[in-house]
Motif scaffolding. Structure first.
Motif, PDB file in Angstrom:
ATOM      1  N   THR A 118     148.275 -11.875  23.555  1.00 39.53           N
ATOM      2  CA  THR A 118     149.594 -12.205  24.094  1.00 39.53           C
ATOM      3  C   THR A 118     149.858 -13.689  23.858  1.00 39.53           C
ATOM      4  O   THR A 118     148.939 -14.509  23.929  1.00 39.53           O
ATOM      5  N   GLY A 161     158.900 -12.068  22.697  1.00 37.56           N
ATOM      6  CA  GLY A 161     158.094 -10.842  22.682  1.00 37.56           C
ATOM      7  C   GLY A 161     158.078 -10.095  23.989  1.00 37.56           C
ATOM      8  O   GLY A 161     157.754  -8.897  24.015  1.00 37.56           O
ATOM      9  N   TRP A 162     158.452 -10.785  25.081  1.00 36.21           N
ATOM     10  CA  TRP A 162     158.392 -10.166  26.411  1.00 36.21           C
ATOM     11  C   TRP A 162     159.223  -8.890  26.515  1.00 36.21           C
ATOM     12  O   TRP A 162     158.718  -7.868  27.011  1.00 36.21           O
ATOM     13  N   HIS A 191     160.013  -6.730  24.182  1.00 39.11           N
ATOM     14  CA  HIS A 191     159.342  -5.688  23.410  1.00 39.11           C
ATOM     15  C   HIS A 191     158.098  -5.180  24.151  1.00 39.11           C
ATOM     16  O   HIS A 191     157.787  -3.990  24.131  1.00 39.11           O
ATOM     17  N   TRP A 192     157.388  -6.103  24.791  1.00 35.99           N
ATOM     18  CA  TRP A 192     156.222  -5.735  25.598  1.00 35.99           C
ATOM     19  C   TRP A 192     156.619  -4.790  26.725  1.00 35.99           C
ATOM     20  O   TRP A 192     155.958  -3.762  26.959  1.00 35.99           O
ATOM     21  N   TRP A 231     156.408 -16.085  23.414  1.00 31.77           N
ATOM     22  CA  TRP A 231     156.256 -15.265  24.628  1.00 31.77           C
ATOM     23  C   TRP A 231     157.613 -14.742  25.089  1.00 31.77           C
ATOM     24  O   TRP A 231     157.753 -13.561  25.430  1.00 31.77           O
ATOM     25  N   TRP A 234     153.404  -6.307  35.010  1.00 29.48           N
ATOM     26  CA  TRP A 234     153.528  -6.148  33.556  1.00 29.48           C
ATOM     27  C   TRP A 234     153.739  -7.483  32.843  1.00 29.48           C
ATOM     28  O   TRP A 234     153.421  -7.608  31.660  1.00 29.48           O
ATOM     29  N   SER A 235     154.297  -8.475  33.556  1.00 33.04           N
ATOM     30  CA  SER A 235     154.645  -9.739  32.911  1.00 33.04           C
ATOM     31  C   SER A 235     153.566 -10.803  33.050  1.00 33.04           C
ATOM     32  O   SER A 235     153.511 -11.731  32.245  1.00 33.04           O
ATOM     33  N   THR A 282     147.520  -2.235  26.329  1.00 29.98           N
ATOM     34  CA  THR A 282     146.523  -3.270  26.063  1.00 29.98           C
ATOM     35  C   THR A 282     145.419  -2.745  25.146  1.00 29.98           C
ATOM     36  O   THR A 282     144.964  -3.450  24.227  1.00 29.98           O
TER      37      THR A 282
END
Length: 440
Positions: free
Chosen positions: A338, A349-350, A352-353, A346, A47-48, A327
């Motif tokens: 991204t 926002g990570w 929240h992603w 990054w 995911w990251s 996505t």
């Protein structure tokens, strides 16, 4: 993957890592934690890592770990050696328990095969028609084909793990006779394969390591189940030290996962460097066993293990589908790329992603966890040949889906048909006796 683990009586105790008094009877919480930790890190890494942007017709994918020295993270985050090690311990415990109950090897293998194959069928049922539907709705072809291919690549793990499961009865006998010499021989074979691969320049020469490397760490799980993994700190230092030397002075890349544009990967096929990192990880984990089992005994941790145990396979199979869903909405639909990895955008926002991905995964868990529940099929009554054919069909189906994914064509349907045939062969029908009772 969620069988109850019964700790066997060890031949030699683990003097530096005894189980805490609070460990639940009949379970090895250390193995439970390793399996959960491994799967959690796989999901977190998948995911990251993606760096995504959409041009209007094509999606561009990159890897956040390819920037700077981020590849060093993979020496911990590439946890498949730990997963195979924990699987080896679990299979040894399960098989020996089956022997004590008088369960023959074919029946034991049939039950394990059903638990591996059944959760894959709903994934195929969703993904085989999905690309056709998305293309018919007018979505760009390249993002749809990319997602369809990646959705099946995860199944490589189940294909190789099935080989390890099928080999467990034989490898357990070899473990009883020869002990540490068995993984040592497998590791020596991996060395020979790499020497041949790099001296000849033929990539195909490295493919035997797909079996040798993963069986070697799986075999170390047998030694742990026997209580024969002593001096774990020496294992950790030797494994990581050898890996550092191989990367510094050998032909091996530093990353333990495949990187975009790299000439070679330590994963496909696995290399001696990855095996060395795996030995280091196993040694480190066993050295920390006392603390890990103590953590697992805490009420909150015990609740997490209880909740996650019956869902690990489902999370593994569907977490990429959650990534594709987010996505499709954020990157393709809204056109939001991204941020550059490592930047403040990054990092901020990570979280929240990850929340968006977890929310996308939740309904998939609710829908498909039922296929991972305890096997209720009748005990297998077939012979060795029948279950061997089932294992070959299952492996063929999983490899087909790994190579071709769910890209529109005949291959995904043939792979799913092979899995269905394997599942049917691994089951025994229930028959109703004249007195009304039901038997296998």
């Amino acid at each position: 993957m969620t069988a109850v683990l019964t700790r066997p009586a060890p031949r030699v105790p683990l003097p530096r890592t005894p189980a805490p008094p609070s460990a639940p009877p009949g379970r090895d919480p250390f193995i439970d934690v390793l399996r959960l930790f491994g799967m959690a890190l796989v999901v977190l890494q998948h995911w990251s890592m993606p760096v995504l942007s959409f041009s209007g017709t094509e999606i561009t994918t990159g890897n956040a770990l390819a920037s700077g020295n981020a590849w060093m993270i993979t020496w911990i985050s590439q946890v498949m050696p730990l997963v195979f090690f924990a699987g080896g311990a679990a299979n040894a415990i399960s098989r020996r328990g089956a022997v004590r109950r008088g369960t023959a090897a074919p029946a034991w293998l049939a039950a394990r095969l059903r638990r591996l194959v059944l959760p894959v069928l709903p994934l195929a049922a969703v993904w085989i028609p999905l690309p056709h539907l998305l293309l018919a709705l007018g979505l760009p072809e390249q993002p749809v084909v990319t997602a369809s291919r990646l959705a099946g690549q995860l199944l490589w793990f189940l294909a190789i793990y099935l080989v390890a499961v099928a080999a467990t009865p034989l490898m357990l006998r070899l473990n009883t006779l020869y002990g540490l010499r068995v993984p040592a021989a497998l590791m020596a074979g991996a060395v020979a394969v790499d020497v041949l691969r790099f001296s000849s320049g033929l990539e195909i020469a490295g493919f035997p390591n797909i079996v040798l490397v993963w069986l070697a760490v799986h075999q170390l799980g047998f030694l742990y189940a026997d209580g024969r993994l002593s001096r774990p700190w020496v294992m950790a230092a030797a494994g990581y030290g050898l890996a550092a030397l191989l990367v510094a002075f050998g032909p091996y890349p530093g990353s333990m996962i495949g990187m975009p544009g790299a000439e070679m990967s330590n994963m496909a096929p696995p290399t001696l460097a990855l095996l060395a990192v795996g030995v280091g990880q196993i040694g480190l984990a066993v050295a920390l066993r006392r603390g890990i089992t103590g953590l697992a005994a805490l009420p909150m941790a015990a609740r997490v293990l209880t909740w996650a145990g019956p869902r690990m396979m489902t999370v593994y199979l569907w977490h990429m589908s959650a990534l594709f869903t987010v996505t499709a909405v954020v990157v393709v639909g809204l056109g939001v790329s991204t941020p550059e990895p490592g930047t403040s955008a990054w990092l901020s926002g990570w979280p929240h992603w990850l929340v968006m991905l977890a929310l996308a995964l939740w309904p998939l868990l609710r829908a498909f966890t039922r296929f991972e529940e305890k096997d209720s099929a009748a005990p297998y009554r077939g012979g060795t040949v029948r279950i061997a054919v089932a294992a070959v069909l299952a492996g063929t189906g999983l490899l087909t889906l790994t190579v071709f994914g769910f890209v529109p064509g005949w291959a995904p349907a043939l792979g799913a048909a092979a899995l269905l045939a394997a599942l049917l062969l691994a089951r025994s029908a229930r028959v109703r006796r004249p007195d009304g009772a039901t038997t296998a």
